[in-house]
Design an enzyme around this catalytic site. Structure first.
Site, PDB file in Angstrom:
ATOM      1  N   ARG A 171       0.816  -1.212   0.000  1.00  0.00           N
ATOM      2  CA  ARG A 171       0.000   0.000   0.000  1.00  0.00           C
ATOM      3  C   ARG A 171       0.851   1.264   0.000  1.00  0.00           C
ATOM      4  O   ARG A 171       0.519   2.226  -0.695  1.00  0.00           O
ATOM      5  CB  ARG A 171      -0.954  -0.016   1.206  1.00  0.00           C
ATOM      6  CG  ARG A 171      -1.833   1.224   1.363  1.00  0.00           C
ATOM      7  CD  ARG A 171      -2.438   1.710   0.062  1.00  0.00           C
ATOM      8  NE  ARG A 171      -3.138   0.681  -0.686  1.00  0.00           N
ATOM      9  CZ  ARG A 171      -3.473   0.786  -1.950  1.00  0.00           C
ATOM     10  NH1 ARG A 171      -3.150   1.870  -2.643  1.00  0.00           N
ATOM     11  NH2 ARG A 171      -4.108  -0.182  -2.572  1.00  0.00           N
ATOM     12  N   LYS A 204       2.717  24.573  -3.831  1.00  0.00           N
ATOM     13  CA  LYS A 204       1.444  24.053  -3.324  1.00  0.00           C
ATOM     14  C   LYS A 204       1.441  22.531  -3.419  1.00  0.00           C
ATOM     15  O   LYS A 204       0.706  21.918  -4.192  1.00  0.00           O
ATOM     16  CB  LYS A 204       0.285  24.669  -4.102  1.00  0.00           C
ATOM     17  CG  LYS A 204       0.199  26.187  -3.938  1.00  0.00           C
ATOM     18  CD  LYS A 204      -0.875  26.794  -4.825  1.00  0.00           C
ATOM     19  CE  LYS A 204      -0.893  28.316  -4.706  1.00  0.00           C
ATOM     20  NZ  LYS A 204      -1.891  28.935  -5.606  1.00  0.00           N
ATOM     21  N   LYS A 236       6.850  38.439  -3.684  1.00  0.00           N
ATOM     22  CA  LYS A 236       5.418  38.318  -3.934  1.00  0.00           C
ATOM     23  C   LYS A 236       4.667  39.534  -3.396  1.00  0.00           C
ATOM     24  O   LYS A 236       5.274  40.469  -2.883  1.00  0.00           O
ATOM     25  CB  LYS A 236       4.898  37.014  -3.335  1.00  0.00           C
ATOM     26  CG  LYS A 236       5.484  35.771  -4.045  1.00  0.00           C
ATOM     27  CD  LYS A 236       4.980  34.489  -3.453  1.00  0.00           C
ATOM     28  CE  LYS A 236       3.506  34.273  -3.667  1.00  0.00           C
ATOM     29  NZ  LYS A 236       3.150  34.106  -5.097  1.00  0.00           N
ATOM     30  N   GLU A 269       6.749  39.409  -8.576  1.00  0.00           N
ATOM     31  CA  GLU A 269       5.365  39.285  -9.021  1.00  0.00           C
ATOM     32  C   GLU A 269       4.821  40.664  -9.398  1.00  0.00           C
ATOM     33  O   GLU A 269       4.987  41.637  -8.647  1.00  0.00           O
ATOM     34  CB  GLU A 269       4.526  38.690  -7.890  1.00  0.00           C
ATOM     35  CG  GLU A 269       3.050  38.552  -8.192  1.00  0.00           C
ATOM     36  CD  GLU A 269       2.289  37.986  -7.015  1.00  0.00           C
ATOM     37  OE1 GLU A 269       1.363  38.660  -6.523  1.00  0.00           O
ATOM     38  OE2 GLU A 269       2.625  36.859  -6.574  1.00  0.00           O
ATOM     39  N   ASP A 296       1.010  38.012 -12.931  1.00  0.00           N
ATOM     40  CA  ASP A 296       0.034  37.308 -12.122  1.00  0.00           C
ATOM     41  C   ASP A 296      -1.394  37.743 -12.431  1.00  0.00           C
ATOM     42  O   ASP A 296      -1.700  38.941 -12.473  1.00  0.00           O
ATOM     43  CB  ASP A 296       0.331  37.543 -10.639  1.00  0.00           C
ATOM     44  CG  ASP A 296      -0.498  36.652  -9.733  1.00  0.00           C
ATOM     45  OD1 ASP A 296      -0.562  35.442 -10.008  1.00  0.00           O
ATOM     46  OD2 ASP A 296      -1.076  37.165  -8.759  1.00  0.00           O
TER      47      ASP A 296
END
Length: 380
Positions: A171, A204, A236, A269, A296
């Site tokens: 598994r 992410k 960012k 960004e 962005d």
């Protein structure tokens, strides 16, 4: 197939690893992490392990399948410890109680990997590490390589040896294979649609599985964005707000780099054409370490499901090749082709890893019965 089927033939022999039920969880973890040679992803040891079937490292075999992509580099990530945690999570403090009471400890079997849907296979090298970590005497053979397009009902390879240890590893190995294959499958589709732009993932990723997720992206034909906070300066929106604007943020980076004699990729960004213009004006007037401009949310979704890339196209023209460009936001399998046609260098998509659909793969000893059931449920 590349190997002869001996399904159903059982041989009697002492299994290499058969910890007591009470100690199984602790055994698996201690056995995995106590080695003096830990496989961090950047080590030459791991590189030899995934590229050479003849390499012998820490009494373990290297994967048989030929790799199309090495795992990404990371200074501290430890694949062997990640495997150990996954095995210990499954074993708990008693081990596999079902196998303890149903599987003779000396029994050996062949078990076969079967695809239950179409996709791109990934995680073969990692799966082999898992079987080896449970029992180095287990032998794994593949009829495909990482990155191969597979089809529903296809037999991918086999593992043979001690039955109880195959079931213990099953598994955990399949969980990694299925997740990595799902990522690789979506990555391949998006990478082909995005061309000539390159498709990137983001940070992410599943906590603790970042290197594994990013490895799957490479296998699927994508490229890696930064691995973490340590290997790229990525300015960012929150950094820009704190700094008081894009020019101030870049100026702070340039000053720090100069004072500390530091070099690494730098991305900023931008959310408007005005911010793009401000970045370019700064770069025209100053020597800068900037390497990439993120554009962005310049892909605008439309009510009919299409996207408007006019703003993105204008931004790419403004940059005019002076820096790499990266489109981010509203990227999907449906929109990525249109985005790639704007001339942007890279397209990043968090969906590659944060919304992954696992590819269904099984490991079966009785393959005839397994295929009959799979056909009944339209999975073969």
């Amino acid at each position: 197939m590349a190997f002869a089927s001996t399904m159903g033939m059982l041989t009697i022999s002492a299994c290499a690893l058969r910890p007591s039920a009470a100690a199984a969880g602790a055994y698996l973890f201690q056995h995995s992490v106590s080695s003096s040679l830990i496989y961090s992803c950047s080590s030459p040891v791991l590189q030899r392990r995934v590229t050479s079937v003849m390499a012998k490292v820490d009494h373990a075999r290297a994967p048989v399948g030929s790799m199309v992509a090495m795992p990404p580099s990371h200074p501290t990530y430890d694949i062997k410890a990640v495997i150990a945690l996954a095995l210990a999570e499954d074993a708990g403090d008693r081990g596999d109680v079902t196998s303890l009471v149903t599987v003779p400890p000396e029994m050996k079997v062949d078990a076969y990997f079967i695809a239950k849907e179409d996709g791109v296979i990934a995680g073969l090298a990692l799966a082999e590490m898992i079987f080896d970590q449970v029992d180095p005497s287990l032998k794994v053979e593949w009829s495909v390589s990482d990155g191969t397009c597979i089809h529903k009902g296809m037999q991918l390879g086999k593992v043979y040896g001690c039955a109880c240890n195959i079931v213990i590893a099953e598994r955990v190995a399949l969980n990694f294979m299925q997740r990595m294959s799902g990522i690789a499958t979506l990555t391949k589709a998006m990478a082909e649609a995005a061309h000539p732009a390159c498709i990137l993932e983001t940070r992410k990723t599943a906590p603790g599985l970042r290197l594994v997720d990013k490895w799957a992206v490479l296998i699927g034909g994508g490229k890696n964005h930064r691995m973490g906070l340590f290997d790229m300066v990525m300015i960012k929106d929150n950094h820009i707000s704190i700094s008081g604007g894009v020019a101030n943020a870049i100026k702070a980076v340039d000053s720090y780099f100069e004072q500390n004699n530091l070099k690494m990729p730098v991305e900023i960004e931008t959310r408007t054409l005005e911010e793009v213009e401000e970045v370019l004006d700064y770069a025209n007037q100053n020597k800068t370490s900037l390497t990439r401009i993120m554009l962005d949310n310049m892909v605008i979704p439309l009510p009919n499901g299409d996207v408007d890339v006019t703003m993105l196209e204008e931004a790419v023209k403004m940059v005019d090749g002076r820096f790499e460009t990266e489109a981010s936001g509203n990227v999907s399998l449906d929109s990525v082709k249109k985005i790639g046609e704007t001339g942007v260098t890279y397209i990043s998509s968090g969906a590659l890893t944060h919304s992954v659909k696992a590819l269904d793969i099984s490991l079966k000893i009785d393959t005839n019965l397994a295929l009959r059931v799979a056909k009944r449920t339209h999975r073969a």
